[in-house]
Design an enzyme around this catalytic site. Structure first.
Site, PDB file in Angstrom:
ATOM      1  N   LEU A 197       0.812  -1.222   0.000  1.00  0.00           N
ATOM      2  CA  LEU A 197       0.000   0.000   0.000  1.00  0.00           C
ATOM      3  C   LEU A 197       0.842   1.266   0.000  1.00  0.00           C
ATOM      4  O   LEU A 197       0.424   2.287  -0.536  1.00  0.00           O
ATOM      5  CB  LEU A 197      -0.935  -0.002   1.222  1.00  0.00           C
ATOM      6  CG  LEU A 197      -1.915  -1.192   1.290  1.00  0.00           C
ATOM      7  CD1 LEU A 197      -2.779  -1.079   2.540  1.00  0.00           C
ATOM      8  CD2 LEU A 197      -2.799  -1.244   0.049  1.00  0.00           C
ATOM      9  N   GLN A 198       2.024   1.216   0.597  1.00  0.00           N
ATOM     10  CA  GLN A 198       2.899   2.391   0.642  1.00  0.00           C
ATOM     11  C   GLN A 198       4.198   2.100  -0.094  1.00  0.00           C
ATOM     12  O   GLN A 198       4.891   1.140   0.228  1.00  0.00           O
ATOM     13  CB  GLN A 198       3.200   2.782   2.090  1.00  0.00           C
ATOM     14  CG  GLN A 198       4.047   4.051   2.205  1.00  0.00           C
ATOM     15  CD  GLN A 198       4.312   4.433   3.649  1.00  0.00           C
ATOM     16  OE1 GLN A 198       3.771   3.838   4.555  1.00  0.00           O
ATOM     17  NE2 GLN A 198       5.156   5.420   3.856  1.00  0.00           N
ATOM     18  N   GLU A 251      12.397  -1.270   4.278  1.00  0.00           N
ATOM     19  CA  GLU A 251      13.014  -2.601   4.184  1.00  0.00           C
ATOM     20  C   GLU A 251      12.081  -3.690   4.684  1.00  0.00           C
ATOM     21  O   GLU A 251      12.064  -4.804   4.150  1.00  0.00           O
ATOM     22  CB  GLU A 251      14.330  -2.644   4.964  1.00  0.00           C
ATOM     23  CG  GLU A 251      15.043  -3.981   4.818  1.00  0.00           C
ATOM     24  CD  GLU A 251      16.423  -4.016   5.464  1.00  0.00           C
ATOM     25  OE1 GLU A 251      16.934  -5.130   5.708  1.00  0.00           O
ATOM     26  OE2 GLU A 251      16.985  -2.933   5.714  1.00  0.00           O
ATOM     27  N   ASN A 309      11.505   4.639  11.280  1.00  0.00           N
ATOM     28  CA  ASN A 309      11.496   3.560  12.270  1.00  0.00           C
ATOM     29  C   ASN A 309      11.051   4.040  13.643  1.00  0.00           C
ATOM     30  O   ASN A 309      10.314   3.350  14.354  1.00  0.00           O
ATOM     31  CB  ASN A 309      12.885   2.917  12.362  1.00  0.00           C
ATOM     32  CG  ASN A 309      13.177   1.991  11.200  1.00  0.00           C
ATOM     33  OD1 ASN A 309      12.407   1.080  10.913  1.00  0.00           O
ATOM     34  ND2 ASN A 309      14.267   2.224  10.514  1.00  0.00           N
TER      35      ASN A 309
END
Length: 310
Positions: free
Chosen positions: A87-88, A105, A139
């Site tokens: 989706l992204q 990743e 992150n």
């Protein structure tokens, strides 16, 4: 008669060479139109910044802050990708004949598990520092990093790129004190750091263990906390009891009023310096002030702050 002449075909009227030349010209125009259309599509894709690339042409970034990828979590994401797709888009940059991942990743790994051959990407060009900052921000915002990975990423931004804690805090939208407390975890014994990364102890346990200077004792307490499933409060009480045993039994009781005054002075200096400050008194008029720092970059910041007082 005219109708019968037309029935002979265009070649009979204009000659075969003329007809062939016209056909070739028409074919060339058709190919040019197709090329122009494809070029326009490519330009539109470049403007949007998104395109599809084969997974085999994408490689992870070896300097990515995150090192630990939970296999169960990856498989759950892979199932979602099988059903809904990626989706992204991944954020990548060109590196030779390949594309290096800046952010995404985890999606790339899950897409491989899901059996995808291609994934959507956005191609950008960044400096080494920008790439690391973007990977760290993604992150941290997703809470994908364990506390040690996060602390090491902050430390690297300070030592390798000369960023100050205030600058890092602004980039990741966190309080400067949060950055300081995160980096303090790197003072723990390496074995305790590994236990934290493996979720054998929590961040609260780790911060409590910072009160123990000896690495072997830290590790023993961490093992005890993990084996007995101790709460953070229980670990704090354990450390406090150790401190009491180590303290001299005949230590002279200090005047509480003077002790409170010096603690207030320490707090005021801590606010100014942005780090821990200790005042060690030798007698009524003499003593020593200790200012803690946790990296070369922080030491430089403290020196600059002291110099600015002049």
């Amino acid at each position: 008669m005219a109708k019968r002449g037309l029935g002979k075909g265009l070649g009979a009227i204009f000659g075969d060479e003329v007809v062939e030349s016209a056909a070739e010209e028409q074919e060339i125009r058709h190919h040019r139109a197709v090329e122009k259309k494809e070029q326009k599509k490519e330009e539109e894709r470049e403007i949007s910044g998104e395109m599809t690339i084969k997974l085999s042409l994408i490689e992870p970034n070896g300097e990515q802050p995150r090192k630990d990828f939970n296999q169960e979590s990856l498989e759950e994401l892979a199932e979602s990708i099988k059903r809904y797709g990626v989706l992204q888009p991944l954020l990548v940059q060109k590196k030779g004949d390949l594309y290096q991942i800046i952010a995404g990743e985890r999606r790339w790994r899950a897409a491989k598990i899901a059996g995808l051959k291609e994934v959507p990407v956005v191609i950008r060009e960044y400096t080494k520092q920008q790439s690391m900052e973007i990977a760290l921000i993604e992150n941290v915002q997703r809470e994908d990093l364990n506390p040690i990975e996060e602390a090491k990423a902050y430390q690297r931004l300070m030592e390798e790129f000369g960023l100050k804690q205030e600058e890092i805090a602004a980039r990741v939208s966190k309080n400067r004190v949060t950055i300081t407390n995160s980096m303090r975890l790197l003072k723990l014994d390496e074995r305790v750091q590994n236990m934290l990364m493996e979720n054998q102890i929590s961040g609260g346990h780790a911060r409590a263990l910072l009160g123990v200077e000896d690495g072997d004792t830290q590790f023993l307490f961490a093992q005890k906390a993990a084996a007995e499933k101790m709460s953070v409060r229980e670990v704090e009480r354990l450390i406090k009891s150790l401190s009491k045993k180590q303290a001299p039994k005949e230590k002279k009781k200090e005047d509480e009023g003077i002790a409170l005054a010096f603690r207030q002075l320490e707090d005021r200096m801590k606010t100014v310096m942005g780090t821990k400050v200790s005042i060690n008194r030798k007698d009524k008029n003499k003593g020593r002030i200790e200012i803690e720092y946790y990296s070369e970059a922080e030491l430089e910041r403290i020196v600059e702050l002291i110099e600015s007082i002049r």
